[in-house]
Design a protein around this motif. Structure first.
Motif, PDB file in Angstrom:
ATOM      1  N   GLY A 229       0.857  -1.173   0.000  1.00  0.00           N
ATOM      2  CA  GLY A 229       0.000   0.000   0.000  1.00  0.00           C
ATOM      3  C   GLY A 229       0.893   1.222   0.000  1.00  0.00           C
ATOM      4  N   ASP A 230       0.716   2.104   0.973  1.00  0.00           N
ATOM      5  CA  ASP A 230       1.595   3.263   1.112  1.00  0.00           C
ATOM      6  C   ASP A 230       2.521   3.137   2.316  1.00  0.00           C
ATOM      7  OD1 ASP A 230       0.666   4.686  -1.107  1.00  0.00           O
ATOM      8  OD2 ASP A 230      -1.003   5.546   0.025  1.00  0.00           O
ATOM      9  N   THR A 231       2.623   1.929   2.889  1.00  0.00           N
ATOM     10  CA  THR A 231       3.483   1.709   4.051  1.00  0.00           C
ATOM     11  C   THR A 231       4.850   1.202   3.615  1.00  0.00           C
ATOM     12  OG1 THR A 231       1.599   1.215   5.485  1.00  0.00           O
ATOM     13  CG2 THR A 231       3.763   0.489   6.235  1.00  0.00           C
ATOM     14  N   LEU A 232       5.885   1.904   4.023  1.00  0.00           N
ATOM     15  CA  LEU A 232       7.261   1.565   3.667  1.00  0.00           C
ATOM     16  C   LEU A 232       7.741   0.401   4.530  1.00  0.00           C
ATOM     17  CD1 LEU A 232       9.838   2.481   2.068  1.00  0.00           C
ATOM     18  CD2 LEU A 232      10.407   3.866   4.082  1.00  0.00           C
ATOM     19  N   ILE A 233       7.978  -0.757   3.915  1.00  0.00           N
ATOM     20  CA  ILE A 233       8.483  -1.906   4.683  1.00  0.00           C
ATOM     21  C   ILE A 233       9.950  -2.197   4.391  1.00  0.00           C
ATOM     22  CG2 ILE A 233       6.169  -2.913   4.785  1.00  0.00           C
ATOM     23  CD1 ILE A 233       7.301  -5.150   2.891  1.00  0.00           C
ATOM     24  N   GLY A 234      10.463  -1.698   3.261  1.00  0.00           N
ATOM     25  CA  GLY A 234      11.843  -2.003   2.912  1.00  0.00           C
ATOM     26  C   GLY A 234      12.491  -0.881   2.120  1.00  0.00           C
ATOM     27  N   ILE A 235      13.833  -0.856   2.145  1.00  0.00           N
ATOM     28  CA  ILE A 235      14.636   0.060   1.350  1.00  0.00           C
ATOM     29  C   ILE A 235      15.612  -0.785   0.541  1.00  0.00           C
ATOM     30  CG2 ILE A 235      16.426   1.850   1.427  1.00  0.00           C
ATOM     31  CD1 ILE A 235      15.063   2.887   3.995  1.00  0.00           C
ATOM     32  N   VAL A 236      15.636  -0.578  -0.774  1.00  0.00           N
ATOM     33  CA  VAL A 236      16.486  -1.384  -1.656  1.00  0.00           C
ATOM     34  C   VAL A 236      17.932  -1.347  -1.159  1.00  0.00           C
ATOM     35  CG1 VAL A 236      17.351  -1.679  -4.002  1.00  0.00           C
ATOM     36  CG2 VAL A 236      14.980  -0.964  -3.634  1.00  0.00           C
ATOM     37  N   SER A 237      18.499  -2.541  -0.932  1.00  0.00           N
ATOM     38  CA  SER A 237      19.842  -2.610  -0.352  1.00  0.00           C
ATOM     39  C   SER A 237      20.830  -3.378  -1.224  1.00  0.00           C
ATOM     40  CB  SER A 237      19.772  -3.239   1.042  1.00  0.00           C
ATOM     41  OG  SER A 237      21.036  -3.266   1.658  1.00  0.00           O
ATOM     42  N   PHE A 238      20.655  -4.702  -1.375  1.00  0.00           N
ATOM     43  CA  PHE A 238      21.618  -5.461  -2.180  1.00  0.00           C
ATOM     44  C   PHE A 238      20.975  -6.710  -2.761  1.00  0.00           C
ATOM     45  CE2 PHE A 238      22.142  -7.464   1.979  1.00  0.00           C
ATOM     46  CZ  PHE A 238      22.360  -8.801   1.698  1.00  0.00           C
ATOM     47  N   GLY A 239      21.740  -7.413  -3.591  1.00  0.00           N
ATOM     48  CA  GLY A 239      21.275  -8.634  -4.213  1.00  0.00           C
ATOM     49  C   GLY A 239      22.382  -9.254  -5.030  1.00  0.00           C
ATOM     50  N   ASP A 240      22.134 -10.453  -5.539  1.00  0.00           N
ATOM     51  CA  ASP A 240      23.090 -11.153  -6.407  1.00  0.00           C
ATOM     52  C   ASP A 240      22.567 -11.027  -7.825  1.00  0.00           C
ATOM     53  OD1 ASP A 240      24.854 -12.773  -7.692  1.00  0.00           O
ATOM     54  OD2 ASP A 240      24.516 -14.553  -6.465  1.00  0.00           O
ATOM     55  N   GLY A 241      23.086 -10.047  -8.568  1.00  0.00           N
ATOM     56  CA  GLY A 241      22.558  -9.776  -9.892  1.00  0.00           C
ATOM     57  C   GLY A 241      21.191  -9.124  -9.791  1.00  0.00           C
ATOM     58  N   CYS A 242      20.435  -9.175 -10.879  1.00  0.00           N
ATOM     59  CA  CYS A 242      19.089  -8.592 -10.920  1.00  0.00           C
ATOM     60  C   CYS A 242      18.140  -9.601 -11.546  1.00  0.00           C
ATOM     61  CB  CYS A 242      19.081  -7.312 -11.752  1.00  0.00           C
ATOM     62  SG  CYS A 242      20.266  -6.062 -11.216  1.00  0.00           S
ATOM     63  N   GLY A 243      17.210 -10.089 -10.757  1.00  0.00           N
ATOM     64  CA  GLY A 243      16.214 -11.016 -11.276  1.00  0.00           C
ATOM     65  C   GLY A 243      16.705 -12.432 -11.468  1.00  0.00           C
TER      66      GLY A 243
END
Length: 272
Positions: A229-243
């Motif tokens: 919805g409009d509730t912030l649960i996460g902030i983009v941080s890291f990952g292994d590649g994309c997708g």
């Protein structure tokens, strides 16, 4: 495993230096593709998004106007982003761009930054505490995202559908989007994310994505919002590649820092 943050490292002069080697999720996908589709004309598994629906989504540029991260409005005077974004460019050179859906336009506001707060425990995205609050010079004219409270624990339940937003790369190693993009991703259980990333800390991180991959954030989306919805649960941080299959995006768990964010984002007033 090559884990990367999802921002671009820029010289203060605005010249692109390199893509950061830390894994941060960026929104990548297709306009109408199902998870795993080979069509990558648009954000992986996502669509062009509207600021009318997500007015709190903003991006960060250096003094030369080069976008390097995302962020999210949390009050009329502050935005939250990833700590690794806040450390990427000197405070005096950071600009917060709000109300600009298409980066090629002059729409919205461009505000400087007067103060930077970075979580005290931050050292690297993979070690957690990847959160920062930037106080802007002036007032943001757009509605902030809501921060989670103690009654919102269910938003982190496995399978909860969340929306990630950003202007980052449309594919791993590909070009960045000129438009705001969004993608729908399910929250992943802590046990599953721990099996995918040995560095995963359920107290400070949350994962979201499909087992088969194909829908994710990417470089340039770091610091951007993951909302229910409009509730912030996460902030983009890291990952292994994309997708990548079996490698969901890893986000800062905002509920662990809500009190700190609220304290730093408190609107300045002339009266007590």
């Amino acid at each position: 495993m090559s884990v990367k943050s999802r921002r671009s490292l820029l010289l203060a002069s605005g010249v692109l230096l390199a893509v950061a080697a830390v894994a941060v999720p960026v929104v990548v996908g297709t306009a109408s593709a199902e998870p795993g589709s080979g069509n990558q004309a648009r954000i992986v598994g996502g669509n062009q998004a509207s600021l009318a629906d997500h007015p709190y989504a903003v991006f960060l540029t250096d003094a030369g106007g080069n976008q390097f991260c995302g962020a999210v409005i949390v009050s009329s005077t502050a935005v939250a982003t990833a700590a690794h974004c806040a450390k990427a460019v000197a405070k005096q050179d950071v600009r917060v761009v709000a109300g600009r859906e298409d980066k090629r336009t002059e729409d919205g506001q461009v505000l400087g930054v007067s103060k930077v707060w970075i979580s005290q425990g931050y050292s690297d995205p993979t070690q957690g505490d990847d959160v920062a609050v930037l106080t802007v010079r002036g007032q943001l004219d757009y509605r902030p995202a809501k921060l989670p409270d103690s009654g919102d624990a269910g938003l982190y339940a496995q399978g909860t559908q969340a929306t990630v937003l950003g202007w980052g790369r449309i594919a791993d190693g590909g070009a960045r989007s000129d438009y705001l993009r969004s993608a729908e991703v399910p929250v992943v259980s802590d046990s599953e994310c721990r099996s995918d990333y040995s560095v995963y800390d359920q107290k400070t991180m949350v994962c979201a994505g499909y087992r088969e991959g194909g829908i994710d954030a990417c470089q340039g989306d770091s610091g951007g919002p993951l909302v229910v919805g409009d509730t912030l649960i996460g902030i983009v941080s890291f990952g292994d590649g994309c997708g990548k299959a079996g490698k969901p995006g890893v986000y800062t768990r905002v509920s662990a820092y809500a009190d700190d964010i609220k304290s730093q984002a408190r609107t300045r007033t002339l009266f007590p």
